[in-house]
Design an enzyme around this catalytic site. Structure first.
Site, mmCIF file in Angstrom:
data_model
loop_
_atom_site.group_PDB
_atom_site.id
_atom_site.type_symbol
_atom_site.label_atom_id
_atom_site.label_comp_id
_atom_site.label_asym_id
_atom_site.label_seq_id
_atom_site.Cartn_x
_atom_site.Cartn_y
_atom_site.Cartn_z
ATOM 1 N N CYS A 281 111.120 50.838 121.735
ATOM 2 C CA CYS A 281 110.972 50.369 120.085
ATOM 3 C C CYS A 281 110.026 48.995 119.515
ATOM 4 O O CYS A 281 109.321 48.343 118.723
ATOM 5 C CB CYS A 281 112.533 49.318 119.077
ATOM 6 S SG CYS A 281 113.488 50.766 119.724
ATOM 7 N N HIS A 434 113.458 41.838 114.421
ATOM 8 C CA HIS A 434 113.613 42.898 115.075
ATOM 9 C C HIS A 434 114.340 43.308 113.756
ATOM 10 O O HIS A 434 114.598 44.530 113.427
ATOM 11 C CB HIS A 434 113.328 42.946 115.900
ATOM 12 C CG HIS A 434 113.868 44.263 117.212
ATOM 13 N ND1 HIS A 434 112.873 45.167 116.839
ATOM 14 C CD2 HIS A 434 115.324 44.664 117.199
ATOM 15 C CE1 HIS A 434 113.314 46.260 117.086
ATOM 16 N NE2 HIS A 434 114.810 46.074 117.225
ATOM 17 N N HIS A 472 115.228 51.975 111.231
ATOM 18 C CA HIS A 472 114.280 51.018 112.248
ATOM 19 C C HIS A 472 113.191 52.877 112.563
ATOM 20 O O HIS A 472 114.214 53.142 112.818
ATOM 21 C CB HIS A 472 115.262 51.214 113.124
ATOM 22 C CG HIS A 472 115.250 50.501 114.834
ATOM 23 N ND1 HIS A 472 113.477 50.314 114.826
ATOM 24 C CD2 HIS A 472 115.398 49.689 115.543
ATOM 25 C CE1 HIS A 472 113.525 50.474 116.421
ATOM 26 N NE2 HIS A 472 114.653 49.666 116.289
#
Length: 635
Positions: A281, A434, A472
């Site tokens: 990620c 994040h 995401h």
């Protein structure tokens, strides 16, 4: 003297719409915009979504009725807002209430009633099972008698527990914008996202190439999950079980490096450096670090860096769902306290939450060294000065967060202090967290940001989380953060986390400011953004992003007021050209670059020399630079 990597173009698409010129950012703070800006944002989305058409440069309804910006807002605002950002997964991706799968079924026959069926001879399995008896019939048909029984697979359908995702605006399809034959969706996204970034510069790519050598261009791009739809690895791996043939394109087009390859081959025609670094990620920041390094060192003068990810497939959803990583319908119902689930609030960073929400996105930035930017009169939107990457050390769980992020964020803050001073960081910086929306992340990331704030004496450190809006997007996630940060620099607004009612009790925030409403920072300008990213496996990265006003101050000091004044004059033409593209794109003319088989280089026309190489199509030669790195070790 290290060269400064400045951002001269940016663009792409995600659940908020088009990223260039901050349109996607404006969608996320639309409640805080003035009337005209809000209406322009809605009009651009209305055209993307095919709710409004453009005739002779003017907006019209489907019945050819002329529409003003105010008309578009009145008629379509509710539909546009409902059909952007995170929401229930639409059937153009898959039917989450009836996802296809195969169920194992065991058939058996009694002694007096053997199982028989009729089929075509060509459909018989090879080799024929020992307990099958075949009787020929007319027209190549056969009657099969089963002695005993057999196991078969039958089509079945079931609901997915996960029903939300960050999806491109309803009605906007990348494959309609160019000749995208058999391209996986992730590569379609790469083509249109890279185009948007390039067009946003206001400088023709051919003009840029006239000022650099062929090997002074670089592209760093990729996807974390490869291309797992039916035109990529997904179709390749499913073919045998579905009784289909693997195509010649599924394997090569499925590679996770293919976004960079597509950009080189079909958008830029580049022969320069290329690559794709994967860090789960944190992948975009890994690639951004490569871009910064090659510009700092002078190995490249212009770099296109970004990522494209298209993970809204049943297989990827089930994969992350099996890890209990995603927000499920039942989980969201529990978080909300029962009742009908509001899937638009599925992604809930730092609030009561139950997992993250997958999303598709394509985001790219164009970086130049500061000297080239001034030479070309490029518009500068910020600078990426550093990306720090650290692993977690020994781990018990590969998916659990670890200590590496403490190293990356602390180093990033220390780096920024050297650029803008400690007081500049304390008063004019913010963190793009994040903010994955998992219960573990809200605790561990808030604790580390809070501890870093305490260490550097930062109070009320603003923390924002763009995943609350767009979800995401895995490889492109930190690129979504960067695009949002550029919007905050431009508009002086910090997006609130509006998908939560309040910050969860277990979130650390003695030194942090996490708001559920947009915050205006017009009186206290934003100068520095810290982009934080965490990835499975211990892939931690934190980047430092400087605002345009800070960069301009640095450029004046390095190049002098006279040079900066000359640059400012040239920049006006660049801005005008960029604005012309924006106005065109707002009306649905995206002018996607896809040069399939055009201007190919003839190998035999390359002129090889002992001092340089001349490549057809490039005005400047590739010069062999003198290498003195190891001169002290040679005789």
């Amino acid at each position: 003297m290290s060269r400064l990597p400045v951002i001269v173009g940016f663009g792409g698409y995600n659940a908020a719409g088009r990223s260039s010129f901050h349109h996607g950012f404006r969608r996320t703070v639309i409640e805080s915009l003035d009337a005209l800006t809000r209406q322009e944002t809605l009009a651009g989305l209305a055209v993307m979504m095919k709710l409004v058409k453009v005739v002779n440069g003017s907006f019209h309804s489907s019945t050819d009725e002329p529409l003003s910006l105010a008309d578009i807002e009145t008629r379509f605002a509710a539909q546009i807002l409902d059909s952007t950002l995170v929401r229930r997964i639409e059937k153009r991706y898959l039917d989450v209430d009836a996802v296809h799968w195969q169920k194992n079924l065991s058939l058996s026959s009694g002694d007096d009633n053997p199982l028989t069926f009729v089929t075509q001879r060509k459909q018989l399995p090879e080799p024929l099972p020992a307990n099958w008896s075949v009787e020929p019939l007319e027209d190549n048909a056969v009657r099969v008698t089963l002695l005993g029984g057999c196991d078969i697979k039958v089509d079945s359908f079931r609901a997915l527990p996960v029903k939300s995702a960050g999806q491109l605006p309803t009605g906007f399809e990348p494959d309609e914008l160019y000749a995208s034959r058999f391209h996986p969706r992730g590569l379609q996204l790469a083509i249109i996202g890279a185009t948007d970034a390039l067009r946003s510069t206001g400088i023709a790519w051919t003009t840029i190439l006239e000022h650099v050598a062929p090997d002074e261009v670089a592209v760093f791009a990729g996807s974390s999950m490869s291309q797992l739809d039916e035109n990529g690895f997904g179709g390749m791996m499913q073919s045998r079980l579905k009784g289909h043939r693997v195509t010649a394109k599924q394997c090569p087009l499925g590679l996770n490096t293919m976004p960079a390859d597509f950009i080189n081959a079909y958008v830029l025609g580049s022969v320069g450096t290329t690559g794709s670094v994967t860090g789960a990620c944190a992948t975009f920041l890994y690639n951004l670090q490569k871009a910064i390094d090659v510009i700092n060192s002078g190995r490249a003068r212009v770099v296109l860096v970004g990522n494209s990810e298209a993970p809204i497939t049943a297989e990827i959803i089930e994969g992350y769902g099996a890890m209990s990583a995603l927000a499920t319908e039942d989980g969201l119902r529990n978080v909300q306290g029962g009742g009908e689930v509001d899937f638009r609030r599925a992604s809930r960073p730092f609030g009561e939450n139950c997992g993250f929400t997958l999303a598709e996105s394509t985001q790219y930035v164009v970086l130049m060294d500061d000297a080239l930017a001034l030479e070309l009169g490029a518009d500068i939107h910020g600078a990426a000065t550093d990306v720090f990457i650290n692993a977690d050390g020994f781990k018990k769980s590969i998916s659990a967060p670890g200590p590496g992020n403490y190293l990356t964020l602390a180093k990033a803050v220390a780096s920024a202090v050297q650029l803008v001073g400690l007081e500049g960081v304390r008063r004019h910086s913010f963190v793009h967290a994040h903010g994955s929306s998992t219960p573990a992340n809200r605790v561990t990331e808030s604790e580390l940001v809070d501890r870093v704030a305490e260490t550097f004496g930062i109070e009320e450190w603003p923390v924002v989380a763009v995943k609350s809006y767009v979800g995401h997007s895995l490889a492109a996630a930190s690129a979504d953060q960067l695009m949002s940060a550029l919007g905050s620099f431009k508009h002086g607004i910090l997006p609130g986390i509006k998908t939560i009612d309040r910050v969860a009790d277990d979130v650390f925030r003695r030194h942090l400011h996490i708001s559920t409403e947009d915050q205006s920072r017009q009186e206290t300008p934003l100068d520095v953004c810290f982009i934080n990213s965490k990835g499975f496996g211990g892939n931690n990265a934190s980047g430092v992003l400087l605002a345009p006003r800070v960069v301009e101050k640095m450029l004046r000091k390095r190049h002098g007021e006279e040079a900066f004044a000359a640059y400012s004059v040239k920049r006006e033409a660049t801005r005008a050209a960029a604005q012309a593209y924006d106005e065109q794109a707002l009306k649905g003319q995206f002018d996607v670059i896809y040069n399939f088989g055009n201007d190919m280089i003839d190998d035999q026309a390359i002129e090889l020399g002992t001092e340089q190489i001349k490549v057809p199509g490039f005005s400047r030669p590739l010069v062999f630079h003198k290498d003195e790195r190891f001169s002290d070790m040679l005789d």
